[in-house]
Scaffold this motif. Structure first.
Motif, mmCIF file in Angstrom:
data_model
loop_
_atom_site.group_PDB
_atom_site.id
_atom_site.type_symbol
_atom_site.label_atom_id
_atom_site.label_comp_id
_atom_site.label_asym_id
_atom_site.label_seq_id
_atom_site.Cartn_x
_atom_site.Cartn_y
_atom_site.Cartn_z
ATOM 1 N N VAL A 49 -3.711 0.310 -2.274
ATOM 2 C CA VAL A 49 -3.992 0.235 -0.848
ATOM 3 C C VAL A 49 -4.137 1.653 -0.316
ATOM 4 O O VAL A 49 -3.386 2.555 -0.712
ATOM 5 C CB VAL A 49 -2.883 -0.525 -0.083
ATOM 6 C CG1 VAL A 49 -1.517 0.105 -0.298
ATOM 7 C CG2 VAL A 49 -3.192 -0.588 1.407
ATOM 8 N N GLN A 50 -5.107 1.845 0.539
ATOM 9 C CA GLN A 50 -5.368 3.162 1.117
ATOM 10 C C GLN A 50 -5.650 3.015 2.608
ATOM 11 O O GLN A 50 -6.447 2.175 3.022
ATOM 12 C CB GLN A 50 -6.561 3.811 0.430
ATOM 13 C CG GLN A 50 -6.983 5.143 1.019
ATOM 14 C CD GLN A 50 -8.183 5.721 0.297
ATOM 15 O OE1 GLN A 50 -8.156 5.912 -0.908
ATOM 16 N NE2 GLN A 50 -9.244 5.991 1.033
ATOM 17 N N ASN A 51 -4.952 3.802 3.399
ATOM 18 C CA ASN A 51 -5.165 3.806 4.849
ATOM 19 C C ASN A 51 -5.238 5.240 5.341
ATOM 20 O O ASN A 51 -4.565 6.128 4.798
ATOM 21 C CB ASN A 51 -4.027 3.069 5.570
ATOM 22 C CG ASN A 51 -4.164 1.563 5.456
ATOM 23 O OD1 ASN A 51 -5.087 0.972 5.997
ATOM 24 N ND2 ASN A 51 -3.249 0.932 4.726
ATOM 25 N N SER A 52 -6.044 5.457 6.355
ATOM 26 C CA SER A 52 -6.151 6.788 6.935
ATOM 27 C C SER A 52 -6.063 6.677 8.457
ATOM 28 O O SER A 52 -6.403 5.643 9.040
ATOM 29 C CB SER A 52 -7.461 7.465 6.535
ATOM 30 O OG SER A 52 -8.564 6.680 6.926
ATOM 31 N N GLY A 53 -5.580 7.743 9.085
ATOM 32 C CA GLY A 53 -5.439 7.741 10.532
ATOM 33 C C GLY A 53 -5.000 9.090 11.058
ATOM 34 O O GLY A 53 -4.895 10.071 10.306
ATOM 35 N N LYS A 54 -4.706 9.126 12.352
ATOM 36 C CA LYS A 54 -4.364 10.384 13.009
ATOM 37 C C LYS A 54 -2.910 10.787 12.799
ATOM 38 O O LYS A 54 -2.570 11.961 12.901
ATOM 39 C CB LYS A 54 -4.652 10.286 14.513
ATOM 40 C CG LYS A 54 -6.116 10.033 14.854
ATOM 41 C CD LYS A 54 -6.296 9.874 16.347
ATOM 42 C CE LYS A 54 -7.753 9.590 16.707
ATOM 43 N NZ LYS A 54 -7.920 9.425 18.180
ATOM 44 N N GLU A 55 -2.048 9.789 12.547
ATOM 45 C CA GLU A 55 -0.620 10.069 12.422
ATOM 46 C C GLU A 55 -0.110 9.679 11.037
ATOM 47 O O GLU A 55 -0.456 8.611 10.511
ATOM 48 C CB GLU A 55 0.179 9.304 13.489
ATOM 49 C CG GLU A 55 -0.220 9.634 14.917
ATOM 50 C CD GLU A 55 0.168 11.047 15.311
ATOM 51 O OE1 GLU A 55 1.117 11.590 14.701
ATOM 52 O OE2 GLU A 55 -0.467 11.610 16.233
ATOM 53 N N ALA A 56 0.725 10.516 10.464
ATOM 54 C CA ALA A 56 1.281 10.253 9.143
ATOM 55 C C ALA A 56 2.127 8.982 9.153
ATOM 56 O O ALA A 56 2.044 8.144 8.241
ATOM 57 C CB ALA A 56 2.124 11.447 8.679
ATOM 58 N N LYS A 57 2.933 8.839 10.200
ATOM 59 C CA LYS A 57 3.808 7.672 10.306
ATOM 60 C C LYS A 57 2.986 6.392 10.397
ATOM 61 O O LYS A 57 3.336 5.358 9.790
ATOM 62 C CB LYS A 57 4.712 7.812 11.528
ATOM 63 C CG LYS A 57 5.724 6.695 11.674
ATOM 64 C CD LYS A 57 6.620 6.932 12.882
ATOM 65 C CE LYS A 57 7.650 5.807 13.025
ATOM 66 N NZ LYS A 57 8.533 6.029 14.190
ATOM 67 N N GLU A 58 1.901 6.462 11.124
ATOM 68 C CA GLU A 58 1.042 5.292 11.319
ATOM 69 C C GLU A 58 0.474 4.779 9.998
ATOM 70 O O GLU A 58 0.560 3.580 9.686
ATOM 71 C CB GLU A 58 -0.102 5.668 12.264
ATOM 72 C CG GLU A 58 -1.166 4.584 12.423
ATOM 73 C CD GLU A 58 -2.399 5.106 13.139
ATOM 74 O OE1 GLU A 58 -3.416 4.389 13.106
ATOM 75 O OE2 GLU A 58 -2.357 6.222 13.697
ATOM 76 N N VAL A 59 -0.115 5.665 9.186
ATOM 77 C CA VAL A 59 -0.731 5.234 7.927
ATOM 78 C C VAL A 59 0.323 4.812 6.910
ATOM 79 O O VAL A 59 0.095 3.918 6.092
ATOM 80 C CB VAL A 59 -1.650 6.335 7.354
ATOM 81 C CG1 VAL A 59 -2.832 6.586 8.268
ATOM 82 C CG2 VAL A 59 -0.893 7.634 7.094
ATOM 83 N N LYS A 60 1.496 5.448 6.966
ATOM 84 C CA LYS A 60 2.590 5.065 6.074
ATOM 85 C C LYS A 60 3.053 3.642 6.381
ATOM 86 O O LYS A 60 3.265 2.826 5.467
ATOM 87 C CB LYS A 60 3.754 6.041 6.253
ATOM 88 C CG LYS A 60 5.026 5.691 5.484
ATOM 89 C CD LYS A 60 4.818 5.821 3.981
ATOM 90 C CE LYS A 60 6.142 5.762 3.235
ATOM 91 N NZ LYS A 60 6.903 4.534 3.458
ATOM 92 N N ILE A 61 3.183 3.310 7.645
ATOM 93 C CA ILE A 61 3.598 1.961 8.042
ATOM 94 C C ILE A 61 2.544 0.933 7.640
ATOM 95 O O ILE A 61 2.870 -0.158 7.142
ATOM 96 C CB ILE A 61 3.854 1.901 9.565
ATOM 97 C CG1 ILE A 61 5.110 2.705 9.916
ATOM 98 C CG2 ILE A 61 3.997 0.459 10.037
ATOM 99 C CD1 ILE A 61 5.369 2.838 11.399
ATOM 100 N N GLN A 62 1.268 1.275 7.822
ATOM 101 C CA GLN A 62 0.188 0.360 7.432
ATOM 102 C C GLN A 62 0.261 0.040 5.940
ATOM 103 O O GLN A 62 0.098 -1.114 5.532
ATOM 104 C CB GLN A 62 -1.174 0.979 7.776
ATOM 105 C CG GLN A 62 -1.463 1.027 9.261
ATOM 106 C CD GLN A 62 -2.752 1.767 9.581
ATOM 107 O OE1 GLN A 62 -3.321 2.461 8.726
ATOM 108 N NE2 GLN A 62 -3.222 1.651 10.816
ATOM 109 N N ASN A 63 0.510 1.071 5.143
ATOM 110 C CA ASN A 63 0.631 0.851 3.698
ATOM 111 C C ASN A 63 1.844 0.003 3.364
ATOM 112 O O ASN A 63 1.787 -0.907 2.522
ATOM 113 C CB ASN A 63 0.736 2.195 2.966
ATOM 114 C CG ASN A 63 -0.621 2.724 2.548
ATOM 115 O OD1 ASN A 63 -1.628 2.382 3.151
ATOM 116 N ND2 ASN A 63 -0.650 3.563 1.531
#
Length: 230
Positions: A49-63
């Protein structure tokens, strides 16, 4: 006088030794191949799974949300916990020079060792629904690969010996002696299937179609052998 005799004796011994070492040993160098075809009984499935975004916390939670769903999905198939594991986790900070701002990318990979291939189709059918957006590979293997590698090596040596004997059968007065050098160049080919493609519409009561053709593992042993000629 004694010193001269000693030097002469040493030189004579050295010359005799050198002549013995330089003596050509009649031999035959031959290659042999042993091949064993095996039906795989294990599938190694790598999901990511790979997610990208503006905030580190945001993409970590998505994963994390996706991985939680994946683990629950895997458990439905009664796969032992020892047969699946997280094999890679990364969180990268990237700079976009054009937009002049940072973005973050989170990646996580889970590897499943599926020891019951009858579950493969069902497992792969809906795995993408969990949020997984990468299937990094499916590799088929055998749980008895070492046994088959041993068999291939023996076949290769027997093949080399048979070829050498064929050559010597037309050379009178010579027979095959012991092997004095063996070099190995073996390989194993693991089949990689075309990944499962889900149909456009499939009802819950529809029959599960077989989409798996595992092929065969090809274990090949190549050897080069030098035999003494007697």
């Amino acid at each position: 006088m004694r010193k001269a005799l000693l030097i002469l004796a040493v030189m004579t011994t050295w010359m005799a030794s050198s002549q013995e070492q330089n003596k050509t040993i009649p031999q035959i160098a031959i290659s042999g191949e042993g091949k064993v075809k095996v039906t795989p009984d294990i599938a190694i499935i790598t999901l990511g799974v790979q997610n990208s975004g503006k905030e580190a916390k945001e993409v970590k939670i998505q994963n994390d949300v996706v991985i939680d769903k994946v683990l629950k999905y895997i458990k439905k198939f009664n796969i032992p916990a020892s047969d699946y594991q997280t094999t890679q986790v990364s969180l990268n900070k990237n700079y976009d020079y054009e937009k002049k701002k940072y973005t973050y990318e989170a990646n996580q990979t889970i590897t499943i060792t599926l020891k019951d291939l009858s579950k493969y189709d069902l497992l792969m059918m809906d795995v993408m629904e969990t949020g997984i957006n990468k299937i990094d590979g499916v590799e088929f293997k055998s749980s008895k690969i070492e046994q088959f590698e041993t068999e291939a090596r023996k076949k290769a040596l027997l093949n080399a010996k048979k070829k050498a004997e064929d050559y010597l059968s037309v050379l009178p007065g010579q027979k095959l002696g012991k092997a004095i050098l063996i070099s190995d160049n073996s390989s194993t080919y693991y089949p990689r299937p075309v990944l499962y493609a889900k149909g456009a519409v499939m009802s819950e009561t529809a029959d599960v179609r077989e989409t798996l053709a595992v092929g065969e593992i090809e274990v090949i042993s190549n050897v080069n052998v030098s035999f003494v000629l007697e």
